[in-house]
Design a protein around this motif. Structure first.
Motif, PDB file in Angstrom:
ATOM      1  N   LYS A   1       0.803  -1.266  -0.097  1.00  0.00           N
ATOM      2  CA  LYS A   1       0.006  -0.151  -0.087  1.00  0.00           C
ATOM      3  C   LYS A   1       0.801   1.227   0.170  1.00  0.00           C
ATOM      4  N   ILE A   2       2.068   1.221   0.836  1.00  0.00           N
ATOM      5  CA  ILE A   2       2.900   2.575   0.947  1.00  0.00           C
ATOM      6  C   ILE A   2       3.347   2.596  -0.364  1.00  0.00           C
ATOM      7  N   PHE A   3       4.001   1.682  -1.207  1.00  0.00           N
ATOM      8  CA  PHE A   3       4.451   1.683  -2.594  1.00  0.00           C
ATOM      9  C   PHE A   3       3.724   2.302  -3.474  1.00  0.00           C
ATOM     10  N   LEU A   4       2.402   1.816  -3.507  1.00  0.00           N
ATOM     11  CA  LEU A   4       1.388   2.172  -4.522  1.00  0.00           C
ATOM     12  C   LEU A   4       1.029   3.562  -4.320  1.00  0.00           C
ATOM     13  N   VAL A   5       0.999   4.105  -3.182  1.00  0.00           N
ATOM     14  CA  VAL A   5       0.631   5.417  -2.913  1.00  0.00           C
ATOM     15  C   VAL A   5       1.839   6.388  -3.318  1.00  0.00           C
ATOM     16  N   ILE A   6       3.094   5.901  -2.926  1.00  0.00           N
ATOM     17  CA  ILE A   6       4.124   6.895  -3.359  1.00  0.00           C
ATOM     18  C   ILE A   6       4.423   6.878  -4.939  1.00  0.00           C
ATOM     19  N   GLY A   7       4.056   5.745  -5.579  1.00  0.00           N
ATOM     20  CA  GLY A   7       4.242   5.590  -6.969  1.00  0.00           C
ATOM     21  C   GLY A   7       2.969   6.526  -7.429  1.00  0.00           C
ATOM     22  N   PHE A   8       1.936   6.436  -6.964  1.00  0.00           N
ATOM     23  CA  PHE A   8       0.730   7.085  -7.393  1.00  0.00           C
ATOM     24  C   PHE A   8       0.921   8.733  -7.595  1.00  0.00           C
ATOM     25  N   ILE A   9       1.496   9.083  -6.178  1.00  0.00           N
ATOM     26  CA  ILE A   9       1.778  10.503  -6.031  1.00  0.00           C
ATOM     27  C   ILE A   9       2.692  10.915  -7.138  1.00  0.00           C
ATOM     28  N   ASN A  10       3.782  10.180  -7.136  1.00  0.00           N
ATOM     29  CA  ASN A  10       4.827  10.451  -8.298  1.00  0.00           C
ATOM     30  C   ASN A  10       4.300  10.735  -9.495  1.00  0.00           C
ATOM     31  N   ASN A  11       3.442   9.853 -10.066  1.00  0.00           N
ATOM     32  CA  ASN A  11       2.868   9.751 -11.166  1.00  0.00           C
ATOM     33  C   ASN A  11       1.872  10.910 -11.321  1.00  0.00           C
ATOM     34  N   VAL A  12       1.388  11.286 -10.338  1.00  0.00           N
ATOM     35  CA  VAL A  12       0.125  12.456 -10.556  1.00  0.00           C
ATOM     36  C   VAL A  12       1.273  13.991 -10.869  1.00  0.00           C
ATOM     37  N   LEU A  13       2.196  13.897  -9.751  1.00  0.00           N
ATOM     38  CA  LEU A  13       3.072  15.372  -9.821  1.00  0.00           C
ATOM     39  C   LEU A  13       3.815  15.214 -11.314  1.00  0.00           C
ATOM     40  N   ASN A  14       4.232  14.174 -11.638  1.00  0.00           N
ATOM     41  CA  ASN A  14       4.984  14.328 -12.912  1.00  0.00           C
ATOM     42  C   ASN A  14       4.484  13.920 -14.425  1.00  0.00           C
ATOM     43  N   ASN A  15       3.205  13.843 -14.490  1.00  0.00           N
ATOM     44  CA  ASN A  15       2.623  13.235 -15.445  1.00  0.00           C
ATOM     45  C   ASN A  15       1.185  13.912 -15.720  1.00  0.00           C
ATOM     46  N   PRO A  16       0.628  14.337 -16.852  1.00  0.00           N
ATOM     47  CA  PRO A  16      -0.832  14.784 -17.126  1.00  0.00           C
ATOM     48  C   PRO A  16      -1.743  13.668 -16.681  1.00  0.00           C
ATOM     49  N   VAL A  17      -2.977  13.979 -16.290  1.00  0.00           N
ATOM     50  CA  VAL A  17      -3.989  13.020 -15.768  1.00  0.00           C
ATOM     51  C   VAL A  17      -4.127  12.074 -17.037  1.00  0.00           C
ATOM     52  N   ASN A  18      -4.278  10.824 -16.627  1.00  0.00           N
ATOM     53  CA  ASN A  18      -4.766  10.012 -17.578  1.00  0.00           C
ATOM     54  C   ASN A  18      -5.351   8.746 -17.185  1.00  0.00           C
ATOM     55  N   LEU A  19      -5.875   7.874 -17.724  1.00  0.00           N
ATOM     56  CA  LEU A  19      -6.799   6.680 -17.216  1.00  0.00           C
ATOM     57  C   LEU A  19      -5.783   5.838 -16.460  1.00  0.00           C
ATOM     58  N   GLY A  20      -4.548   5.597 -16.754  1.00  0.00           N
ATOM     59  CA  GLY A  20      -3.785   4.673 -15.835  1.00  0.00           C
ATOM     60  C   GLY A  20      -3.579   5.174 -14.401  1.00  0.00           C
ATOM     61  N   GLN A  21      -3.713   6.301 -14.274  1.00  0.00           N
ATOM     62  CA  GLN A  21      -3.919   6.963 -12.889  1.00  0.00           C
ATOM     63  C   GLN A  21      -5.221   6.727 -12.162  1.00  0.00           C
ATOM     64  N   LEU A  22      -6.248   6.712 -12.820  1.00  0.00           N
ATOM     65  CA  LEU A  22      -7.429   6.237 -12.302  1.00  0.00           C
ATOM     66  C   LEU A  22      -7.412   4.828 -11.772  1.00  0.00           C
ATOM     67  N   ILE A  23      -6.727   3.950 -12.786  1.00  0.00           N
ATOM     68  CA  ILE A  23      -6.695   2.502 -12.453  1.00  0.00           C
ATOM     69  C   ILE A  23      -5.808   2.609 -11.281  1.00  0.00           C
ATOM     70  N   HIS A  24      -4.519   3.188 -11.118  1.00  0.00           N
ATOM     71  CA  HIS A  24      -3.848   3.146 -10.003  1.00  0.00           C
ATOM     72  C   HIS A  24      -4.529   3.438  -8.670  1.00  0.00           C
ATOM     73  N   LEU A  25      -5.589   4.515  -8.762  1.00  0.00           N
ATOM     74  CA  LEU A  25      -6.325   4.793  -7.713  1.00  0.00           C
ATOM     75  C   LEU A  25      -7.125   3.771  -7.146  1.00  0.00           C
ATOM     76  N   LEU A  26      -7.567   3.228  -8.159  1.00  0.00           N
ATOM     77  CA  LEU A  26      -8.540   2.073  -7.859  1.00  0.00           C
ATOM     78  C   LEU A  26      -8.177   0.722  -7.277  1.00  0.00           C
ATOM     79  N   LEU A  27      -6.683   0.574  -7.684  1.00  0.00           N
ATOM     80  CA  LEU A  27      -6.135  -0.337  -7.082  1.00  0.00           C
ATOM     81  C   LEU A  27      -5.824  -0.185  -5.592  1.00  0.00           C
ATOM     82  N   ILE A  28      -5.213   1.290  -5.209  1.00  0.00           N
ATOM     83  CA  ILE A  28      -4.725   1.538  -4.118  1.00  0.00           C
ATOM     84  C   ILE A  28      -6.195   1.420  -3.180  1.00  0.00           C
ATOM     85  N   LEU A  29      -7.208   1.856  -3.721  1.00  0.00           N
ATOM     86  CA  LEU A  29      -8.534   1.737  -2.779  1.00  0.00           C
ATOM     87  C   LEU A  29      -8.991   0.377  -2.600  1.00  0.00           C
TER      88      LEU A  29
END
Length: 145
Positions: free
Chosen positions: A52-80
């Motif tokens: 869970k910690i690694f997924l949250v860190i990866g998600f934050i890194n992805n959101v800060l460095n990339n524009p919003v995309n479908l992969g981020q939504l899937i990443h968020l659903l995986l975290i939830l």
């Protein structure tokens, strides 16, 4: 080319290690829940806390460095979903700290008839023991309106 081969080999070993650790943790959790040994749930809770910690860190890194995309939504659903599973297992761990509940009878009819036999010694007569004939009904009662 040799460097990429080494990286690929290391990546494959990492994936195998993660999946085998997950399998061991899941197996221990199943044994722990079925035998009511809460100590077997601790590896599961720790491993998935790390995931869970690694997924949250990866998600934050992805959101800060990339524009919003479908992969981020899937990443968020995986975290939830991982957080939901972790919360359920945490509740199970807490419940297992209480005294173990008694075995529950699954058949409600059997449970109610067992209670009736135990609580009241006055049972209805058996069919063979009844000597009276059933009452006769008037013809007016048997006719439809």
């Amino acid at each position: 080319s040799a460097y990429f081969g080494h990286v690929e080999r290391s990546f494959i070993l990492l994936i195998i290690g993660i999946f085998s650790t997950s399998t061991v943790c899941n197996s221990l959790a199943v044994v722990g829940v079925s035998t009511w040994k809460r100590g077997c749930l601790i590896p599961w809770l720790l491993f998935f806390l790390a995931v869970k910690i690694f997924l949250v860190i990866g998600f934050i890194n992805n959101v800060l460095n990339n524009p919003v995309n479908l992969g981020q939504l899937i990443h968020l659903l995986l975290i939830l979903s991982i957080m939901s599973a972790w919360k359920h297992m945490q509740k199970q761990y807490i419940i297992m700290g209480w005294p173990r509940p008694s075995q529950v009878v699954a058949d409600s009819e059997t449970a109610s008839s067992d209670q009736n036999v135990e609580t009241s010694g006055d049972l209805p007569p058996k069919y063979e023991d009844v000597t009276e004939t059933p009452p006769k009904y008037d013809e007016t009662m048997m006719k439809p309106n």
